[in-house]
Design a protein around this motif. Structure first.
Motif, PDB file in Angstrom:
ATOM      1  N   LEU A 386      -6.026  11.148  -1.861  1.00  0.00           N
ATOM      2  CA  LEU A 386      -6.559  10.018  -1.099  1.00  0.00           C
ATOM      3  C   LEU A 386      -7.957   9.649  -1.595  1.00  0.00           C
ATOM      4  O   LEU A 386      -8.322   8.474  -1.657  1.00  0.00           O
ATOM      5  CB  LEU A 386      -6.595  10.356   0.385  1.00  0.00           C
ATOM      6  CG  LEU A 386      -5.249  10.539   1.087  1.00  0.00           C
ATOM      7  CD1 LEU A 386      -5.455  10.792   2.566  1.00  0.00           C
ATOM      8  CD2 LEU A 386      -4.327   9.357   0.870  1.00  0.00           C
ATOM      9  N   ARG A 387      -8.727  10.662  -1.955  1.00  0.00           N
ATOM     10  CA  ARG A 387     -10.054  10.405  -2.532  1.00  0.00           C
ATOM     11  C   ARG A 387      -9.946   9.586  -3.807  1.00  0.00           C
ATOM     12  O   ARG A 387     -10.713   8.628  -4.022  1.00  0.00           O
ATOM     13  CB  ARG A 387     -10.755  11.736  -2.828  1.00  0.00           C
ATOM     14  CG  ARG A 387     -11.990  11.598  -3.696  1.00  0.00           C
ATOM     15  CD  ARG A 387     -12.626  12.945  -4.000  1.00  0.00           C
ATOM     16  NE  ARG A 387     -11.736  13.896  -4.639  1.00  0.00           N
ATOM     17  CZ  ARG A 387     -11.423  13.883  -5.931  1.00  0.00           C
ATOM     18  NH1 ARG A 387     -11.898  12.947  -6.726  1.00  0.00           N
ATOM     19  NH2 ARG A 387     -10.615  14.804  -6.426  1.00  0.00           N
ATOM     20  N   VAL A 388      -8.992   9.941  -4.669  1.00  0.00           N
ATOM     21  CA  VAL A 388      -8.825   9.218  -5.940  1.00  0.00           C
ATOM     22  C   VAL A 388      -8.315   7.800  -5.689  1.00  0.00           C
ATOM     23  O   VAL A 388      -8.747   6.847  -6.336  1.00  0.00           O
ATOM     24  CB  VAL A 388      -7.884   9.997  -6.881  1.00  0.00           C
ATOM     25  CG1 VAL A 388      -7.645   9.223  -8.176  1.00  0.00           C
ATOM     26  CG2 VAL A 388      -8.463  11.374  -7.204  1.00  0.00           C
ATOM     27  N   LEU A 389      -7.396   7.659  -4.751  1.00  0.00           N
ATOM     28  CA  LEU A 389      -6.903   6.325  -4.396  1.00  0.00           C
ATOM     29  C   LEU A 389      -8.051   5.446  -3.916  1.00  0.00           C
ATOM     30  O   LEU A 389      -8.182   4.289  -4.333  1.00  0.00           O
ATOM     31  CB  LEU A 389      -5.823   6.445  -3.313  1.00  0.00           C
ATOM     32  CG  LEU A 389      -5.184   5.141  -2.831  1.00  0.00           C
ATOM     33  CD1 LEU A 389      -4.442   4.436  -3.959  1.00  0.00           C
ATOM     34  CD2 LEU A 389      -4.232   5.425  -1.661  1.00  0.00           C
ATOM     35  N   LYS A 390      -8.907   6.009  -3.071  1.00  0.00           N
ATOM     36  CA  LYS A 390     -10.062   5.264  -2.560  1.00  0.00           C
ATOM     37  C   LYS A 390     -11.026   4.904  -3.693  1.00  0.00           C
ATOM     38  O   LYS A 390     -11.523   3.770  -3.768  1.00  0.00           O
ATOM     39  CB  LYS A 390     -10.788   6.103  -1.502  1.00  0.00           C
ATOM     40  CG  LYS A 390     -12.039   5.446  -0.932  1.00  0.00           C
ATOM     41  CD  LYS A 390     -11.718   4.185  -0.157  1.00  0.00           C
ATOM     42  CE  LYS A 390     -12.954   3.604   0.488  1.00  0.00           C
ATOM     43  NZ  LYS A 390     -12.669   2.362   1.237  1.00  0.00           N
TER      44      LYS A 390
END
Length: 396
Positions: A386-390
């Protein structure tokens, strides 16, 4: 450039929970309170190839269906859109798979919703529905056309695996780089670098699972955003051409990316490849007969695994090796750079105990028994990707 993990995702990777208890949480509580993300599932391809409907009960036929996904605590699913390099009109075939997902969404708005960004994802998760996103597995599906890349993004694709086993005209695959010694070029072409630039601009994660080492390093040199390996494992444990070497893992950590561990037994257990080859050779006559009847080679082999399921069961890797791959990455670069990309319904030999999507909580249980904190487990189960998606959503 190193992208440091954002505190935001330490906070949001855990669902709203009841009043905190003084006693330690059970693995079931930790699993259910985390936002669990699987970055790679191939059930959409089966909806086309076999006519399966994923909101039906498919137990005994597939690794996944909508009900079992919820039963396994799944909150976010990246649905893979796949075809091999021989597919005629692969862009159209990709859209057929997305159409099949959209039909499921239309029938089940109370259970699953397609999302376009982190904000929508978190809203859907709080409603106790599955957030659906798409991953394009194989850059050949854009047919060397950036407008088709844009169109797939607009339909919900939030990552693209640059190659499958087949190379594209603009990027070489791990299979071709390791098996074909006479390649005219390796890595990204000038057009390949334009693909990277366009994906960065769109906010579409670059997936390096399946790509060759030269392509990998060219991506590292050209991307401005963190990248992912949506379904790969560790080469140093299992030296398969699909897995990542230590220097690649370190480069991904420096880039701020994440490696999502693949469940395929042949990618996590170095003894499985030889045993699989022996199994397939033993049943070669039957497999060849199925191929000659017009069955796709992959489906022909899959049917033999199913027919001789007791034999196939003995080929499976032990469950603990999945945890070994996760721990290897943690010990090498830290807990912020690893997650889960099962490859369910794209593989025929998941490890023992991980028979289908309902077994996801066993991973949480094993990590808790290993002494990992709830915060660590939240990151592994979903916070990291989710961090990378953000980070890819951010305009730069």
């Amino acid at each position: 450039m190193r992208y440091l993990p954002m505190l935001f995702f330490v906070l949001v990777s855990c669902k709203d929970s009841p009043d905190k208890k003084s006693e330690p949480k059970t693995f079931e509580e930790i699993h259910n309170q985390a936002i669990f993300v699987d970055s790679h599932n191939d059930i959409l391809t089966l909806t086309i190839e076999k006519g399966y409907i994923i909101d039906d009960d498919l137990k005994g036929k597939t690794h996944s269906d909508l009900k079992r996904m919820k039963d396994g605590g799944l909150d976010v699913q990246f649905f893979s859109v796949w075809s091999d390099g021989k597919q005629v009109n692969p862009y159209n075939f990709a859209n057929r798979q997305i159409d099949s997902l959209d039909a499921v969404l239309k029938r089940n708005p109370d259970k699953i919703v397609k999302v376009a960004n982190i904000a929508a994802l978190l809203t859907v998760e709080k409603q106790h529905k599955i957030a659906a996103l798409i991953g394009i597995e194989g850059g050949h599906q854009i047919e060397d056309d950036l407008t088709k890349l844009d169109a797939l993004y607009n339909r919900g694709a939030r990552y693209m695996t640059l190659t499958w086993n087949n190379s594209t005209a603009w990027a070489t695959s791990a299979f071709d780089e390791t098996q074909d010694k006479d390649l005219e070029q390796k890595g990204l072409t000038d057009f390949g670098k334009k693909v990277i630039e366009r994906m960065n601009t769109l906010g579409m994660m670059i997936d390096i699972s399946h790509v060759g080492e030269q392509t990998f390093w060219d991506v590292i040199d050209n991307t401005t955003k963190p990248i992912i390996a949506s379904h790969s494992s560790v080469y140093n444990i299992c030296p398969h051409f699909r897995n990542l070497k230590d220097e690649q893992i370190k480069a991904m950590a420096k880039n701020g990316g994440v490696i999502q561990i693949n469940f395929n037994s042949g990618f996590i257990d170095p003894t499985v490849g030889k045993k699989e080859n022996e199994f397939l050779e033993k049943h070669k006559t039957e497999i060849d007969s199925l191929k000659q009847s017009g069955m796709h080679p992959y489906l022909a082999e899959e049917s033999i695994y199913s027919k001789y399921h007791l034999e196939a069961e003995e080929l499976k890797a032990p469950f603990n090796l999945v945890i070994d791959h996760i721990e290897y990455i943690i010990k090498l670069v830290g807990v912020d750079y690893v997650g889960i990309g099962s490859d369910f319904d794209g593989i025929v030999l998941p490890p023992k105990q991980l028979d289908d999507v309902t077994a996801y909580p066993l991973i949480t249980k094993a990590l808790l028994e290993k002494g990992y904190t709830e915060e660590d487990i939240d990151k592994i189960l979903g916070g990291n990707i989710l961090r990378v998606l953000k980070a890819n959503e951010l305009k730069k």
